[in-house]
Design a protein around this motif. Structure first.
Motif, PDB file in Angstrom:
ATOM      1  N   THR A  64      46.979   8.680  45.074  1.00  0.00           N
ATOM      2  CA  THR A  64      47.311   9.834  45.905  1.00  0.00           C
ATOM      3  C   THR A  64      46.278  10.051  46.994  1.00  0.00           C
ATOM      4  O   THR A  64      45.091   9.764  46.825  1.00  0.00           O
ATOM      5  CB  THR A  64      47.428  11.117  45.062  1.00  0.00           C
ATOM      6  OG1 THR A  64      46.206  11.334  44.343  1.00  0.00           O
ATOM      7  CG2 THR A  64      48.596  11.040  44.094  1.00  0.00           C
ATOM      8  N   PHE A  75      42.702   9.314  45.412  1.00  0.00           N
ATOM      9  CA  PHE A  75      42.493   9.253  43.973  1.00  0.00           C
ATOM     10  C   PHE A  75      43.449   8.259  43.314  1.00  0.00           C
ATOM     11  O   PHE A  75      44.517   7.956  43.849  1.00  0.00           O
ATOM     12  CB  PHE A  75      42.697  10.640  43.343  1.00  0.00           C
ATOM     13  CG  PHE A  75      41.888  11.726  43.977  1.00  0.00           C
ATOM     14  CD1 PHE A  75      40.589  11.972  43.554  1.00  0.00           C
ATOM     15  CD2 PHE A  75      42.409  12.488  45.019  1.00  0.00           C
ATOM     16  CE1 PHE A  75      39.822  12.962  44.147  1.00  0.00           C
ATOM     17  CE2 PHE A  75      41.651  13.490  45.613  1.00  0.00           C
ATOM     18  CZ  PHE A  75      40.355  13.722  45.178  1.00  0.00           C
ATOM     19  N   THR A  77      45.268   8.057  39.543  1.00  0.00           N
ATOM     20  CA  THR A  77      45.504   8.832  38.321  1.00  0.00           C
ATOM     21  C   THR A  77      46.273   7.977  37.324  1.00  0.00           C
ATOM     22  O   THR A  77      47.338   7.434  37.651  1.00  0.00           O
ATOM     23  CB  THR A  77      46.301  10.115  38.635  1.00  0.00           C
ATOM     24  OG1 THR A  77      45.565  10.898  39.582  1.00  0.00           O
ATOM     25  CG2 THR A  77      46.535  10.928  37.374  1.00  0.00           C
ATOM     26  N   TYR A  84      51.602  17.065  32.967  1.00  0.00           N
ATOM     27  CA  TYR A  84      50.655  17.180  34.066  1.00  0.00           C
ATOM     28  C   TYR A  84      50.890  18.512  34.773  1.00  0.00           C
ATOM     29  O   TYR A  84      52.027  18.840  35.143  1.00  0.00           O
ATOM     30  CB  TYR A  84      50.839  16.027  35.050  1.00  0.00           C
ATOM     31  CG  TYR A  84      49.923  16.096  36.247  1.00  0.00           C
ATOM     32  CD1 TYR A  84      48.606  15.658  36.168  1.00  0.00           C
ATOM     33  CD2 TYR A  84      50.371  16.616  37.460  1.00  0.00           C
ATOM     34  CE1 TYR A  84      47.757  15.717  37.263  1.00  0.00           C
ATOM     35  CE2 TYR A  84      49.536  16.679  38.562  1.00  0.00           C
ATOM     36  CZ  TYR A  84      48.232  16.229  38.458  1.00  0.00           C
ATOM     37  OH  TYR A  84      47.396  16.304  39.547  1.00  0.00           O
ATOM     38  N   ARG A  86      49.602  21.090  37.925  1.00  0.00           N
ATOM     39  CA  ARG A  86      48.843  21.224  39.164  1.00  0.00           C
ATOM     40  C   ARG A  86      49.096  22.627  39.712  1.00  0.00           C
ATOM     41  O   ARG A  86      50.235  23.024  39.933  1.00  0.00           O
ATOM     42  CB  ARG A  86      49.299  20.178  40.191  1.00  0.00           C
ATOM     43  CG  ARG A  86      48.652  20.285  41.567  1.00  0.00           C
ATOM     44  CD  ARG A  86      47.197  19.856  41.539  1.00  0.00           C
ATOM     45  NE  ARG A  86      46.588  19.953  42.861  1.00  0.00           N
ATOM     46  CZ  ARG A  86      46.531  18.956  43.746  1.00  0.00           C
ATOM     47  NH1 ARG A  86      47.059  17.776  43.443  1.00  0.00           N
ATOM     48  NH2 ARG A  86      45.952  19.133  44.906  1.00  0.00           N
ATOM     49  N   ARG A 118      43.172  10.313  33.050  1.00  0.00           N
ATOM     50  CA  ARG A 118      42.031  10.492  33.958  1.00  0.00           C
ATOM     51  C   ARG A 118      42.493  10.354  35.403  1.00  0.00           C
ATOM     52  O   ARG A 118      43.473   9.671  35.702  1.00  0.00           O
ATOM     53  CB  ARG A 118      40.949   9.440  33.705  1.00  0.00           C
ATOM     54  CG  ARG A 118      40.293   9.502  32.353  1.00  0.00           C
ATOM     55  CD  ARG A 118      39.271   8.381  32.223  1.00  0.00           C
ATOM     56  NE  ARG A 118      38.190   8.544  33.227  1.00  0.00           N
ATOM     57  CZ  ARG A 118      37.593   7.515  33.828  1.00  0.00           C
ATOM     58  NH1 ARG A 118      37.959   6.276  33.581  1.00  0.00           N
ATOM     59  NH2 ARG A 118      36.623   7.751  34.703  1.00  0.00           N
ATOM     60  N   SER A 119      41.755  10.997  36.283  1.00  0.00           N
ATOM     61  CA  SER A 119      41.951  10.831  37.717  1.00  0.00           C
ATOM     62  C   SER A 119      40.592  10.541  38.324  1.00  0.00           C
ATOM     63  O   SER A 119      39.637  11.302  38.125  1.00  0.00           O
ATOM     64  CB  SER A 119      42.552  12.103  38.337  1.00  0.00           C
ATOM     65  OG  SER A 119      42.871  11.894  39.705  1.00  0.00           O
TER      66      SER A 119
END
Length: 284
Positions: A64, A75, A77, A84, A86, A118-119
């Protein structure tokens, strides 16, 4: 009701659509063997309360390029094994690359399991990325961003190996065939021993075959409930391969945060439909 395939995995899709826009662009042939699609999200909530967008993610890695009040940069991910979430605040945008299940592992040769839940910054995976993220964010429109990202990805793309091609076929069957509810059905259909299948998924997907099956069936259940297509939860649970309604309801509530019947009523209200009591309640 006809399904919008782009909504699968998005929780409370009608509600979400009132808080952000979502568009998709297909990949070109140079990277299409690894990339499923490009996705683009924009929001402007500067005069509205923050909104928590939730997704029951697919078993794949996303790259992303983001600009928002809370996160800006490029990033990678990994597979998200829980829903998920956000929080959208102010104004922002995201340009995303959704790799195919197994595609990121095949494209990079990296350990995708290390990215699970993880990101990380793009430079952690691609040390030579330099200022590439800033260049993508500086582009003025979706297609210009896609062209830049696709050129960058294509320059690093090799030829997919035969094991990855098999992983693609298996995951596609898992996603689209609701009759596949057990790993032994998968091993029988594709003639792959269970240990070999597990090693393939660990290497390319970063999640177990059983988890991938369960995730796709949960996505199916959430999608059907959101569309108002289900009136019998017990029948749905059996169709999705659960031992009984109580088992399905427990797993659904754990993963999605509310019971199936609550999710159906919430979705009906968001879509402006009558929320009937014909969705049979959870077993007590």
């Amino acid at each position: 009701m006809a399904a919008d395939p782009g909504e699968k995995g998005i929780l409370h899709p009608r509600e979400q659509s009132r808080h952000r826009s979502l568009r998709r662009l297909p990949p070109g042939p140079s990277v299409g063997r690894f990339v499923h699609w490009y996705w683009l999200v924009d929001w402007d909530l500067r005069d509205r309360p923050a909104y928590r967008a939730e997704v029951l993610s697919f078993p794949c890695v996303n790259m992303t390029f983001e600009h928002s009040e809370t996160r800006t940069g490029a990033f990678v991910t990994g597979v998200a094994t829980t829903r998920y979430t956000r929080e959208l605040t102010g104004a922002g945008r995201v340009f995303g690359v959704r790799f195919r299940a197994g595609g990121f592992g095949a494209y990079t040769g990296s350990d995708v399991g290390a990215l699970r839940d993880r990101s990380v910054a793009l430079r952690e995976v691609f040390p030579d990325a330099g200022e590439f993220g800033e260049r993508v964010l500086a582009e003025d429109d979706d297609r210009s961003r896609r062209a830049l990202v696709e050129q960058w990805l294509a320059a690093r793309a090799g030829e997919p190996d035969e094991v990855y091609r098999l992983v693609l076929r298996i995951v596609e069957a898992m996603e689209h065939d609701r009759g596949l509810t057990r790993v032994d059905q998968v091993t029988e259909r594709f003639g792959v021993p269970i240990r070999t299948l597990q090693r393939m998924f660990a290497r390319y997907v970063g999640a177990s075959p059983k988890w991938v099956l369960r995730r796709h069936r949960l996505q199916d259940g959430a999608d059907l409930l959101a569309r108002g297509d289900i009136t019998d939860l017990a029948a749905l649970a059996l169709e999705l391969g659960y031992f009984d309604q109580a088992h399905f309801s427990r797993e659904f509530a754990t993963e999605i945060g509310m019971s199936p019947s609550e999710y159906a009523r919430h979705s009906a209200a968001a879509a402006g439909r009558f929320a009937p009591d014909t969705v049979r309640p959870l077993a007590q």
